[in-house]
Write a protein that holds these residues in place. Sequence first.
Motif, mmCIF file in Angstrom:
data_model
loop_
_atom_site.group_PDB
_atom_site.id
_atom_site.type_symbol
_atom_site.label_atom_id
_atom_site.label_comp_id
_atom_site.label_asym_id
_atom_site.label_seq_id
_atom_site.Cartn_x
_atom_site.Cartn_y
_atom_site.Cartn_z
ATOM 1 N N ALA A 116 85.271 -93.100 49.132
ATOM 2 C CA ALA A 116 83.882 -93.190 48.348
ATOM 3 C C ALA A 116 82.993 -91.890 49.009
ATOM 4 C CB ALA A 116 83.403 -94.214 48.025
ATOM 5 N N ASP A 117 83.264 -90.814 49.623
ATOM 6 C CA ASP A 117 82.788 -89.727 50.199
ATOM 7 C C ASP A 117 83.595 -89.156 51.201
ATOM 8 O OD1 ASP A 117 80.395 -89.294 48.962
ATOM 9 O OD2 ASP A 117 79.394 -91.106 50.196
ATOM 10 N N CYS A 118 84.320 -89.992 51.887
ATOM 11 C CA CYS A 118 85.270 -89.669 53.053
ATOM 12 C C CYS A 118 86.434 -88.907 52.392
ATOM 13 C CB CYS A 118 85.836 -90.872 53.663
ATOM 14 S SG CYS A 118 84.666 -91.761 54.713
ATOM 15 N N VAL A 119 87.212 -88.217 53.230
ATOM 16 C CA VAL A 119 88.283 -87.365 52.923
ATOM 17 C C VAL A 119 89.451 -88.139 52.423
ATOM 18 C CG1 VAL A 119 89.426 -85.194 53.284
ATOM 19 C CG2 VAL A 119 87.178 -85.415 54.086
ATOM 20 N N PRO A 120 90.058 -87.817 51.292
ATOM 21 C CA PRO A 120 91.459 -88.569 51.228
ATOM 22 C C PRO A 120 92.376 -87.269 51.352
ATOM 23 C CG PRO A 120 90.477 -88.170 49.067
ATOM 24 C CD PRO A 120 89.388 -87.828 50.118
ATOM 25 N N ALA A 121 93.417 -87.378 52.137
ATOM 26 C CA ALA A 121 94.429 -86.403 52.533
ATOM 27 C C ALA A 121 95.823 -86.806 52.123
ATOM 28 C CB ALA A 121 94.300 -85.856 54.001
ATOM 29 N N LEU A 122 96.310 -86.032 51.346
ATOM 30 C CA LEU A 122 97.665 -86.396 51.036
ATOM 31 C C LEU A 122 98.824 -85.345 51.558
ATOM 32 C CD1 LEU A 122 97.405 -87.209 47.122
ATOM 33 C CD2 LEU A 122 97.401 -88.621 49.182
ATOM 34 N N ALA A 124 102.758 -83.762 52.473
ATOM 35 C CA ALA A 124 104.183 -83.836 52.083
ATOM 36 C C ALA A 124 104.938 -82.892 52.981
ATOM 37 C CB ALA A 124 104.359 -83.581 50.634
ATOM 38 N N ASP A 125 106.282 -83.076 53.178
ATOM 39 C CA ASP A 125 107.300 -82.387 53.784
ATOM 40 C C ASP A 125 108.194 -81.854 52.838
ATOM 41 O OD1 ASP A 125 109.643 -81.466 55.031
ATOM 42 O OD2 ASP A 125 109.316 -82.594 56.933
ATOM 43 N N GLN A 126 107.964 -80.309 52.595
ATOM 44 C CA GLN A 126 108.878 -79.581 51.602
ATOM 45 C C GLN A 126 110.472 -79.963 51.776
ATOM 46 O OE1 GLN A 126 107.058 -75.421 50.748
ATOM 47 N NE2 GLN A 126 106.322 -75.972 52.888
ATOM 48 N N LYS A 127 110.881 -80.197 53.111
ATOM 49 C CA LYS A 127 112.375 -80.400 53.261
ATOM 50 C C LYS A 127 112.888 -81.818 53.283
ATOM 51 C CE LYS A 127 113.259 -76.393 55.643
ATOM 52 N NZ LYS A 127 113.788 -75.541 57.034
ATOM 53 N N THR A 128 111.942 -82.851 53.865
ATOM 54 C CA THR A 128 112.550 -84.265 53.563
ATOM 55 C C THR A 128 111.953 -85.060 52.489
ATOM 56 O OG1 THR A 128 110.709 -84.983 55.096
ATOM 57 C CG2 THR A 128 112.398 -84.116 56.081
ATOM 58 N N GLY A 129 111.040 -84.640 51.903
ATOM 59 C CA GLY A 129 110.372 -85.330 50.878
ATOM 60 C C GLY A 129 109.362 -86.339 51.309
ATOM 61 N N GLN A 130 109.485 -86.579 52.574
ATOM 62 C CA GLN A 130 108.561 -87.585 53.224
ATOM 63 C C GLN A 130 107.032 -87.078 52.891
ATOM 64 O OE1 GLN A 130 108.821 -87.824 57.305
ATOM 65 N NE2 GLN A 130 108.375 -90.098 57.411
ATOM 66 N N VAL A 131 106.278 -88.447 52.778
ATOM 67 C CA VAL A 131 104.722 -88.181 52.381
ATOM 68 C C VAL A 131 103.816 -88.949 53.145
ATOM 69 C CG1 VAL A 131 105.268 -87.270 50.049
ATOM 70 C CG2 VAL A 131 104.804 -89.666 50.531
ATOM 71 N N ALA A 132 102.537 -88.613 53.104
ATOM 72 C CA ALA A 132 101.786 -89.739 53.996
ATOM 73 C C ALA A 132 100.153 -89.363 53.139
ATOM 74 C CB ALA A 132 101.363 -89.291 55.253
ATOM 75 N N ALA A 133 99.770 -90.816 53.102
ATOM 76 C CA ALA A 133 98.321 -90.807 52.543
ATOM 77 C C ALA A 133 97.315 -90.906 53.671
ATOM 78 C CB ALA A 133 98.070 -91.710 51.498
ATOM 79 N N ILE A 134 96.242 -90.355 54.081
ATOM 80 C CA ILE A 134 95.265 -90.432 55.086
ATOM 81 C C ILE A 134 93.978 -90.606 54.559
ATOM 82 C CG2 ILE A 134 94.470 -89.406 57.015
ATOM 83 C CD1 ILE A 134 97.521 -90.099 57.045
ATOM 84 N N HIS A 135 93.073 -91.511 55.250
ATOM 85 C CA HIS A 135 91.674 -91.685 54.790
ATOM 86 C C HIS A 135 91.031 -90.882 56.368
ATOM 87 C CE1 HIS A 135 88.120 -94.250 55.953
ATOM 88 N NE2 HIS A 135 87.978 -93.835 54.628
ATOM 89 N N ALA A 136 90.129 -90.004 56.038
ATOM 90 C CA ALA A 136 89.487 -89.152 57.143
ATOM 91 C C ALA A 136 88.175 -88.995 56.848
ATOM 92 C CB ALA A 136 90.081 -87.685 57.304
ATOM 93 N N GLY A 137 87.330 -90.195 57.202
ATOM 94 C CA GLY A 137 85.772 -89.973 57.308
ATOM 95 C C GLY A 137 85.442 -89.161 58.678
ATOM 96 N N TRP A 138 84.089 -89.089 58.894
ATOM 97 C CA TRP A 138 83.879 -88.335 60.152
ATOM 98 C C TRP A 138 84.389 -89.093 61.467
ATOM 99 C CZ3 TRP A 138 81.253 -90.304 64.176
ATOM 100 C CH2 TRP A 138 80.373 -91.247 64.481
ATOM 101 N N ARG A 139 84.384 -90.366 61.401
ATOM 102 C CA ARG A 139 84.935 -91.123 62.671
ATOM 103 C C ARG A 139 86.325 -90.771 62.804
ATOM 104 N NH1 ARG A 139 81.285 -94.445 60.427
ATOM 105 N NH2 ARG A 139 79.666 -95.182 61.728
ATOM 106 N N GLY A 140 87.223 -90.840 61.767
ATOM 107 C CA GLY A 140 88.592 -90.677 61.668
ATOM 108 C C GLY A 140 88.937 -89.010 62.019
ATOM 109 N N THR A 141 88.076 -88.303 61.477
ATOM 110 C CA THR A 141 87.922 -86.758 61.901
ATOM 111 C C THR A 141 87.800 -86.618 63.261
ATOM 112 O OG1 THR A 141 87.604 -86.392 59.626
ATOM 113 C CG2 THR A 141 87.288 -84.606 61.226
#
Length: 278
Positions: A116-122, A124-141
């Motif tokens: 709700a202001d922090c950065v949501p990052a998605l 993906a790996d183009q070869k394996t298809g593996q993915v991740a979802a990341i919550h990056a606020g200023w502290r996480g950054t």
Amino acid sequence: MTIANPDSQKLNKYYEGLSKNDVTWHWQEWQGQPYLTCSLLQNWPHGFFTHHFSPSTPTELVDVLHPSAEVYRVKQVHGNTVLTTGKSTLETEATYAEADGLLTEKAKQAVWVCSADCVPALIADQKTGQVAAIHAGWRGTAAKIIPVALAGFQVHGSQLSDLLVVLGPAIAGEVYQVSEEVAAQVGMTIFPEIGKTSIEDILHFLELLPNSPILSDPEPGKVRLDVRLVNFLQLEQLGISNKQVAIAPYCTYQQPDYFFSYRREKQKKVQWSGIVSG
């Protein structure tokens, strides 16, 4: 679908200039409600959801992306822990593991983060298809959570050159006032390692960058901070090509018709972002 946003054109021009790619953003509809997708992730079901979907949970939202996918989430704590999908992160569990990122282990797993202001990052790996979802606020950054996530991909055999990173709607730097101390803490992550440095040295270094993540603020001891841009610069330092990254031209603070903003409303309301592994 077209959504009016007086700031999106300016943000889009700015972030497109950084990414140097032909990425496009698309507003989709599900049951009359809007959510955002990015062409960089066109091979993966994904979405950055607006407040119109509140109070739906990832278990309900997965029907928009891939109804048969298993759903995973965490209890976000503004840190830099990135977990792989497991029982402790299943949406059906009563409690969730504490972390701010999730990395899939197999196909048809949906991973989710809220913001709700922090950065949501998605990611993906183009070869394996593996993915991740990341919550990056200023502290996480400040704790380099996205580089931590990329290291997790590498542990699973990924090459950095195969990864795609999309930074979703978040508060824009022009309206995100923080203390100089916070800006320096975040900026230190892209500062050359030359020993002990002062807050003034770090801020001066950031100000001199061609694409500075900080702007001046009229209040003494304050600056404006672009957290997404710091994440972008962290990726650049890792050797990630600009063409592998996209930044959403939408600001959660400046667009109340579509996004919750904690800085604007001072209420703990969130929107979800999710992606499904291939």
